[in-house]
Design a protein around this motif. Structure first.
Motif, short mmCIF file in Angstrom:
data_model
loop_
_atom_site.label_atom_id
_atom_site.label_comp_id
_atom_site.label_asym_id
_atom_site.label_seq_id
_atom_site.Cartn_x
_atom_site.Cartn_y
_atom_site.Cartn_z
N ALA A 19 10.95 41.58 3.85
CA ALA A 19 11.19 40.45 2.93
C ALA A 19 9.84 39.81 2.61
N LYS A 20 9.84 39.01 1.55
CA LYS A 20 8.60 38.30 1.17
C LYS A 20 8.86 36.80 1.14
N CYS A 21 7.77 36.01 1.22
CA CYS A 21 7.95 34.57 1.00
C CYS A 21 7.04 34.16 -0.15
N SER A 22 7.35 33.02 -0.78
CA SER A 22 6.53 32.57 -1.91
C SER A 22 5.15 32.15 -1.43
N VAL A 23 5.12 31.35 -0.35
CA VAL A 23 3.82 30.89 0.19
C VAL A 23 3.85 31.04 1.72
N PHE A 24 2.73 31.51 2.27
CA PHE A 24 2.60 31.70 3.72
C PHE A 24 1.40 30.86 4.16
N VAL A 25 1.66 29.89 5.04
CA VAL A 25 0.58 29.03 5.52
C VAL A 25 0.46 29.25 7.02
N GLU A 26 -0.72 29.58 7.50
CA GLU A 26 -0.87 29.80 8.94
C GLU A 26 -1.73 28.67 9.54
N ILE A 27 -1.15 27.97 10.51
CA ILE A 27 -1.87 26.90 11.21
C ILE A 27 -2.55 27.53 12.42
N GLU A 28 -3.89 27.63 12.33
CA GLU A 28 -4.61 28.39 13.36
C GLU A 28 -5.29 27.48 14.38
N ASP A 29 -5.39 26.21 14.05
CA ASP A 29 -6.15 25.30 14.88
C ASP A 29 -5.43 23.96 14.90
N ILE A 30 -5.57 23.24 15.98
CA ILE A 30 -4.89 21.95 16.11
C ILE A 30 -5.28 21.01 14.94
N LEU A 31 -6.51 21.16 14.43
CA LEU A 31 -6.97 20.31 13.32
C LEU A 31 -6.20 20.61 12.04
N ASP A 32 -5.68 21.84 11.94
CA ASP A 32 -4.93 22.21 10.73
C ASP A 32 -3.67 21.37 10.55
N TYR A 33 -3.24 20.69 11.58
CA TYR A 33 -2.02 19.89 11.45
C TYR A 33 -2.23 18.69 10.51
N ARG A 34 -3.48 18.44 10.13
CA ARG A 34 -3.74 17.35 9.17
C ARG A 34 -3.10 17.68 7.82
N LYS A 72 -3.97 27.99 19.43
CA LYS A 72 -4.04 28.50 20.81
C LYS A 72 -4.63 27.46 21.75
N GLY A 73 -4.80 27.85 23.00
CA GLY A 73 -5.48 27.01 23.98
C GLY A 73 -4.63 26.74 25.22
N LEU A 74 -5.31 26.72 26.37
CA LEU A 74 -4.64 26.38 27.64
C LEU A 74 -5.55 25.46 28.42
N LYS A 75 -5.04 24.27 28.75
CA LYS A 75 -5.85 23.26 29.45
C LYS A 75 -5.16 22.90 30.76
N VAL A 76 -5.93 22.84 31.86
CA VAL A 76 -5.34 22.37 33.11
C VAL A 76 -5.44 20.85 33.10
N LEU A 77 -4.30 20.17 33.22
CA LEU A 77 -4.29 18.70 33.18
C LEU A 77 -4.34 18.11 34.59
N GLU A 87 -1.34 22.32 29.74
CA GLU A 87 -0.91 22.13 28.35
C GLU A 87 -1.28 23.40 27.59
N VAL A 88 -0.30 23.97 26.90
CA VAL A 88 -0.52 25.26 26.25
C VAL A 88 -0.21 25.15 24.76
N GLY A 89 -1.13 25.66 23.92
CA GLY A 89 -0.97 25.63 22.46
C GLY A 89 0.27 26.41 22.03
N ALA A 90 0.95 25.89 20.99
CA ALA A 90 2.22 26.48 20.54
C ALA A 90 2.07 27.94 20.11
N GLY A 91 0.88 28.31 19.62
CA GLY A 91 0.71 29.67 19.11
C GLY A 91 0.31 30.68 20.17
N GLU A 92 0.20 30.25 21.43
CA GLU A 92 -0.12 31.22 22.50
C GLU A 92 1.07 32.16 22.70
#
Ligand SMILES: Cc1cc2nc3c(=O)[nH]c(=O)nc-3n(C[C@H](O)[C@H](O)[C@H](O)COP(=O)(O)OP(=O)(O)OC[C@H]3O[C@@H](n4cnc5c(N)ncnc54)[C@H](O)[C@@H]3O)c2cc1C
Length: 338
Positions: A19-34, A72-77, A87-92
């Motif tokens: 299948a195809k989509c009209s637009v594909f946006v990939e959030i690669e970094d936490i800053l992309d959430y802006r 991505k990302g994994l931090k020991v809190l 804390e683990v990034g959603a894209g891991e």
């Protein structure tokens, strides 16, 4: 951040639907959430939030925006002699996290090895397998609100976890983008070997099983039963196990004394959907390019690699109608239909 137009989704869904989509946006970094604030139009419906695509079926081309989460990302809190909080990034990748825990002798998610998908998707349907559920180790879930772009978080209790379910699948469906998950993992945990064939497999070892042994046993059992989506397109269990009350169970037992069920509490019982589908004669059946897997009736497959989402849905709907007719039980898809 990556933005593509008229984009092919075949590599991004485990059914391998072309299948195809009209637009594909990939959030690669936490800053992309802006993006949520800068370009709110991206979140004008129709849009769909995508992780690894292992629990999503594209019925047809998607005339809207796919927002793929890859940060991505994994931090020991916190690290104490009893537990570690991370804390683990959603894209891991979920399985990378399971392997990290095994290597670091952290208990809690070893039974959930080899569940394909992203960390950010794990809370959505409270992934579970072999007697374990991810809800037991989730401390908090961080997210961004699609409507406002505001940050927020839910504690474990606020996530309202239950069997293959959470608040993210209900009140907040497609309304929150999970950006990271906080896990609390035990350092001196106990192995949960009670479910299915785990004990039998571990008994073959002539030593006390370790965390690694348990994960290896689950991995072996899964590989013998479930098709590898890299070889045969599928999304694991297509249907949820239906939940019935005592009265309905008694009715079913009169006609089907061998029916497989598990008590949830003293009022509710979970029926094995795979057993119902198998008994109704669907195991291994193929209709056009879609089929029911020959070893596991709960798994629908892209049998030829050429199946359309519609063909998978037609097969699923035929099964739902047949099970309703034969058992008066309504099967619900576990897979997200897009
Ligand atoms: C072979 C196989 C075996 C499987 N076995 C199991 C099993 O044993 N137990 C089990 O529970 N599941 C199992 N599954 C299902 C699947 O692996 C899980 O549901 C997994 O969590 C899906 O992750 P994903 O990233 O691929 O999800 P996707 O399909 O990408 O997304 C799933 C849902 O989460 C939403 N979503 C994804 N990321 C985010 C985010 N960051 N924020 C907000 N919403 C988001 C999507 O909109 C969608 O509704 C299996 C699947 C396969 C193919």
């Amino acid at each position: 951040m990556r933005i593509e137009r008229d984009f092919p989704l075949q590599p991004y869904n485990s059914f391998g639907i072309n299948a195809k989509c009209s637009v594909f946006v990939e959030i690669e970094d936490i800053l992309d959430y802006r993006l949520l604030i800068d370009k709110p139009k991206i979140f004008t419906p129709p849009y769909y939030i995508l992780g690894g695509g292992n629990n999503s079926l594209f019925k047809s081309d998607f005339e809207g925006n796919i927002i793929k989460i890859s940060n991505k990302g994994l931090k020991v809190l916190e690290d104490s002699p009893e537990f570690r909080i991370i804390e683990v990034g959603a894209g891991e990748d979920w399985n990378d996290l399971v392997n990290y825990c095994i290597q670091n002798h952290l208990y809690g998610i070893e039974n959930l090895i080899d569940i394909p998908g992203n960390v950010g998707s794990a809370p959505i349907q409270n992934i579970g397998a072999y007697g374990a559920e991810v809800s037991t180790v989730i401390e908090k879930v961080h997210f961004f609100e699609v409507k406002t772009g505001k940050k927020g978080s839910f504690t474990n209790a606020e996530c309202q976890f239950s069997y293959r379910n959470s608040i993210f699948k209900n009140d907040y469906r497609q309304q929150l983008i999970i950006s990271s998950v906080i896990f609390r993992l035990a350092k001196n945990g106990q192995l949960n070997t009670s479910y299915g064939d785990i004990n039998q497999t571990l008994n073959k070892l002539d030593r006390t099983p370790t965390l690694k042994d348990l994960a290896h046993a689950v991995s072996q059992i899964r590989a013998s039963k479930l098709p590898d989506p890299k070889k045969i397109g599928n999304a694991g269990s297509f249907f949820k196990n239906p939940i019935v009350n005592q009265e309905k169970l008694n009715d079913l037992l009169k006609e089907h004394p061998n029916i497989i069920y598990y008590p949830i509490n003293n009022k509710e019982f979970k029926l094995a959907a795979g057993w119902l589908i198998d008994q109704a004669g669907w195991k291994g059946k193929q209709i056009e390019n879609a089929a029911v897997h020959s070893k596991q009736a709960l798994v629908l497959i892209n049998a030829t690699g050429e199946a359309s989402g519609e063909e998978i849905m037609q097969l699923a709907n035929s099964i739902i109608e047949d099970i309703k007719r034969k058992y008066d039980v309504v099967l619900e898809p576990e897979v997200n239909i897009v």
